[in-house]
Write an enzyme that holds these catalytic residues in place. Structure first.
Site, PDB file in Angstrom:
ATOM      1  N   SER A  43       0.843  -0.981   0.116  1.00 42.86           N
ATOM      2  CA  SER A  43      -0.049   0.024   0.083  1.00 42.86           C
ATOM      3  C   SER A  43       1.002   1.257   0.031  1.00 42.86           C
ATOM      4  O   SER A  43       1.427   1.561  -0.923  1.00 42.86           O
ATOM      5  CB  SER A  43      -0.863   0.056   1.141  1.00 42.86           C
ATOM      6  N   ASP A  83     -10.018  -4.221  -4.987  1.00 42.34           N
ATOM      7  CA  ASP A  83      -9.468  -3.308  -3.683  1.00 42.34           C
ATOM      8  C   ASP A  83     -10.213  -2.164  -3.871  1.00 42.34           C
ATOM      9  O   ASP A  83     -10.239  -1.444  -4.937  1.00 42.34           O
ATOM     10  CB  ASP A  83      -7.984  -3.218  -3.952  1.00 42.34           C
ATOM     11  N   HIS A 137      -7.917  -5.215  -0.162  1.00 37.07           N
ATOM     12  CA  HIS A 137      -6.706  -4.587  -0.029  1.00 37.07           C
ATOM     13  C   HIS A 137      -5.649  -5.421   0.647  1.00 37.07           C
ATOM     14  O   HIS A 137      -4.566  -4.925  -0.040  1.00 37.07           O
ATOM     15  CB  HIS A 137      -6.782  -3.318   0.772  1.00 37.07           C
TER      16      HIS A 137
END
Length: 271
Positions: free
Chosen positions: A108, A215, A245
């Site tokens: 991320s 996601d 995610h």
């Protein structure tokens, strides 16, 4: 489980708390992990355990303003500083094991950090693994910056995984940031994305990109242009149908771990 040791080192803007995971066997390689926004390295115990069983010695740090490290919570003025702090961790790892190749894994926001790291220090890396990285185009950042006041609402924990227990643990974790995004940090993230887009590709550096097809936090269609800019000729992607995610916390995490460790073994063998 892998044994872990917590330690500290001075970052550019405050003391940082790091962790090292190791197993009984001599490692064949090192893995440096860059965690995501608002979280901390304590959420990567299962990831580190898998990597250690695959032959790694694992290193990670709570970024400035995250977890147990110093700094205003989730406040980042310049992600170049975070990249430099991660390089200090990398140097500490190499000092302990100067002969071993280094794998960089970023998730991320950590994928943004790892991508910029690879542009700055790619010649020192054996390979790069990006999990749901915030690169390419992140439309949510522009939406938030356009607001007069950013809403004071926590992240929707159901966006992390199809496993409800993951969201429950996240919501109850006192080291996770449960407040709103901070405007300075979002603006810094947008600038870092632009720097990556303007920066060099990775050439021959092996790259694995993993992403969940569903996601909602970092949509795959925004990330892909960034991957296409970075990728060279040694590139693998794994897109998981239904995945949200946090792929390492997903219901098919076993397959995700298998794909990552296979990539690492294959690239180490070809070196």
């Amino acid at each position: 489980m892998a044994k872990s040791r917590e330690w500290e080192y001075p970052g550019l803007r405050g003391k940082l708390v790091a962790r090292t995971w190791s197993g009984p066997q001599a490692p064949t390689h090192l893995v440096v992990i860059a965690h995501g926004y608002g979280e901390h390295i304590g959420r990567y115990e299962a990831v580190a355990d898998v990597l250690v069983r695959n032959g790694a010695r694992v290193y990670a740090v709570d970024h400035l303003g995250h977890g147990k490290s110093e700094g205003e919570r989730v406040f980042v003025e310049d992600f170049e500083d975070i990249v430099t702090d991660l390089h200090t961790l990398d140097e500490a790892a190499r000092k302990e094991h100067p002969e071993l190749p280094v794998v960089l894994l970023g998730h991320s926001m950590g994928g943004l950090i790892a991508s910029r790291y690879a542009q700055r220090y790619g010649g020192t890396l054996a390979m790069l693994v990006l999990s749901s990285p915030v690169i390419g185009r992140w439309s949510a950042g522009g939406v938030l910056l356009a607001m007069e006041e950013i809403p004071n609402v926590p992240l929707d924990a159901t966006t992390l995984s199809r496993d409800p227990a993951v969201g429950e643990r996240y919501a109850a974790d006192p080291l996770v940031w449960h407040g709103p995004f901070k405007r300075t940090t979002i603006a810094s993230m947008q600038r870092a994305i632009e720097e990556i887009n303007k920066g060099p590709g990775l050439g021959g550096l092996p790259l694995l990109w993993i992403h969940g097809e569903d996601d909602p936090l970092v949509p795959i269609e925004g990330t892909r242009p960034g991957i296409e800019h970075l990728r060279g000729h040694r590139y693998v992607e794994r897109i998981y149908p239904g995945g949200r995610h946090e792929l390492f916390n997903e219901t098919n995490a076993g397959q995700v771990f298998a794909d990552v460790t296979e990539f690492i073994r294959t690239q180490l063998t070809s070196r």
